[in-house]
Design a protein around this motif. Structure first.
Motif, PDB file in Angstrom:
ATOM      1  N   UNK A 138     -17.220 -33.838  26.264  1.00  0.00           N
ATOM      2  CA  UNK A 138     -16.000 -33.773  26.082  1.00  0.00           C
ATOM      3  C   UNK A 138     -15.468 -32.211  26.052  1.00  0.00           C
ATOM      4  N   UNK A 139     -16.105 -31.467  25.162  1.00  0.00           N
ATOM      5  CA  UNK A 139     -15.631 -30.200  25.079  1.00  0.00           C
ATOM      6  C   UNK A 139     -15.723 -29.340  26.185  1.00  0.00           C
ATOM      7  N   UNK A 140     -16.915 -29.558  27.092  1.00  0.00           N
ATOM      8  CA  UNK A 140     -17.069 -28.790  28.361  1.00  0.00           C
ATOM      9  C   UNK A 140     -16.071 -29.544  29.446  1.00  0.00           C
ATOM     10  N   UNK A 141     -15.758 -30.718  29.273  1.00  0.00           N
ATOM     11  CA  UNK A 141     -14.808 -31.199  30.501  1.00  0.00           C
ATOM     12  C   UNK A 141     -13.524 -30.769  30.187  1.00  0.00           C
ATOM     13  N   UNK A 165     -13.138 -27.351  31.356  1.00  0.00           N
ATOM     14  CA  UNK A 165     -13.198 -27.243  32.970  1.00  0.00           C
ATOM     15  C   UNK A 165     -11.660 -27.051  33.199  1.00  0.00           C
ATOM     16  N   UNK A 166     -10.994 -27.619  32.658  1.00  0.00           N
ATOM     17  CA  UNK A 166      -9.604 -27.523  32.966  1.00  0.00           C
ATOM     18  C   UNK A 166      -8.580 -26.282  32.707  1.00  0.00           C
ATOM     19  N   UNK A 196     -15.941 -39.240  35.162  1.00  0.00           N
ATOM     20  CA  UNK A 196     -15.625 -38.945  33.728  1.00  0.00           C
ATOM     21  C   UNK A 196     -14.503 -37.656  33.604  1.00  0.00           C
ATOM     22  N   UNK A 197     -14.535 -36.703  34.289  1.00  0.00           N
ATOM     23  CA  UNK A 197     -13.722 -35.653  34.530  1.00  0.00           C
ATOM     24  C   UNK A 197     -12.225 -36.029  34.537  1.00  0.00           C
ATOM     25  N   UNK A 209       0.704 -25.941  33.238  1.00  0.00           N
ATOM     26  CA  UNK A 209       0.878 -25.356  34.140  1.00  0.00           C
ATOM     27  C   UNK A 209       1.098 -23.871  34.293  1.00  0.00           C
ATOM     28  N   UNK A 210       2.040 -23.498  33.403  1.00  0.00           N
ATOM     29  CA  UNK A 210       2.564 -22.206  33.449  1.00  0.00           C
ATOM     30  C   UNK A 210       1.187 -21.266  33.233  1.00  0.00           C
ATOM     31  N   UNK A 211       0.508 -21.759  32.109  1.00  0.00           N
ATOM     32  CA  UNK A 211      -0.826 -21.012  31.634  1.00  0.00           C
ATOM     33  C   UNK A 211      -1.651 -20.928  32.826  1.00  0.00           C
TER      34      UNK A 211
END
Length: 339
Positions: free
Chosen positions: A36-39, A42-43, A310-311, A332-334
């Motif tokens: 979960x942390x890795x996913x 990834x965002x 999963x992602x 989105x701004x970040x």
């Protein structure tokens, strides 16, 4: 964003002397927490994994986190699943999933039934608190007997379907003692069992439903027990969607959505439904903290079978949670600044 993943990891705890062997069955493996942390990372987020124990309030406050992704089952008592949301609200930190009230209500199965009565059909049942005062008058056998405030099928065994009064009384008394709390006895539903994934807030939607079909016992005797879940590859087959008519599937979806709304779930949940002897869907229970193991989580399995990776599943949970709290534009701004 700085994200705290709130979790209780199974390798951090050991059952106490004399406690049931499934005491920490609800807790997540380190592998699930890492997945979960890795996913989430990834965002584009920064993620720290925080153990949801007595150190959690101070760690969360000191870390100056923007958001808590909550999968923590909590420690001790029927309000344990409410602990992380309550702390996050106290500290003013946004978090995923349902609030403390919904998590407390849904863990208490009999209380959830009371809240949802009149909104969804369900089996007749009765709560027992005193092992010396067990009156089964008016209940039709067989019964399914289970601890009232446990998850992950804790206390639900292959022998939990009881066909006669003396056996039911013995089972109820034993469970009250073993789990130190009330026990719920419900009239057993003999039809197909399925679990339904729901995502969203103002307009929640079903992302899929999964039939749990027994391999080794007749359907009318099947209990989705702890033994079955621990050996699911050999004990059950999953069918997505369930093998029912379009009309019955529509009814199953309606029960799930109605229960989700009645219990005021947020962002995502899994709702369990079973057909009665007439083939009508009945609400079993709602889990607003469904397992997110990338390998064996029921919600993950049914999502994958409907074409969702999963992602994508984790991403949708994040999106609906961010949108509910006005954080989507901030994300989105970040991301735009980072690029």
């Amino acid at each position: 964003m700085r994200v705290a993943l709130a979790v209780n990891r199974s390798d951090r705890y050991q059952s106490g002397f004399g406690g049931p062997d499934d005491e920490y069955e609800e807790f997540d493996s380190p592998e699930t927490a890492a997945a979960i942390a890795n996913t989430i990372e990834s965002f584009g987020h920064t993620v720290d994994v925080l153990e949801a124990d007595s150190t959690f309030p101070e760690t969360l406050a000191r870390g100056k986190y923007d958001f808590v992704f909550n999968i923590a089952e909590g420690l001790r008592g029927r309000c344990r699943e409410s602990q992380v949301p309550a702390v996050a609200e106290m500290l003013g930190v946004a978090y995923s999933g349902s609030d403390a009230i919904t998590l407390g209500v849904t863990l208490d199965k009999e209380l959830a039934k009371r809240v949802a009565t009149g909104r969804v059909p369900m089996a007749n049942g009765r709560l027992f608190k005193n092992p010396r005062k067990i009156d089964l008058t008016g209940l039709s056998f067989p019964l399914l007997v289970k601890p009232n405030a446990e998850g992950s099928s804790k206390g639900i065994r292959n022998t939990s379907r009881i066909t006669e009064p003396e056996g039911a009384k013995e089972r109820i008394a034993a469970l009250i003692d073993a789990y130190n709390g009330p026990v719920l006895a419900e009239e057993f539903l003999p039809g197909l069992e399925c679990t339904v994934g729901v995502v969203g807030n103002d307009m929640p939607r079903v992302i899929g439903a999964m039939e749990i079909a027994p391999r080794n016992v007749p359907l009318e005797e099947f209990v989705y027990s702890l033994e079955t879940k621990r050996d699911y590859l050999n004990q059950v087959d999953y069918h997505i969607p369930p093998r029912v008519s379009p009309e019955v599937l529509k009814q199953i979806y309606k029960v799930a959505i109605d229960a989700y709304k009645a219990l005021e779930c947020r962002d995502f949940a899994r709702v369990d439904v079973r057909l009665d002897a007439m083939g009508k869907p009945r609400f079993l229970e709602c889990n607003p903290l469904p397992g997110l193991s990338p390998v064996k989580g029921d919600l993950v399995i049914l999502a994958k079978a409907t074409g969702m990776t999963y992602r994508e599943l984790i991403g949708e949970i994040l999106d609906v949670s961010f949108a509910r709290q006005g954080l989507l534009m901030q994300q989105r701004a970040e991301l735009k600044c980072a690029s």
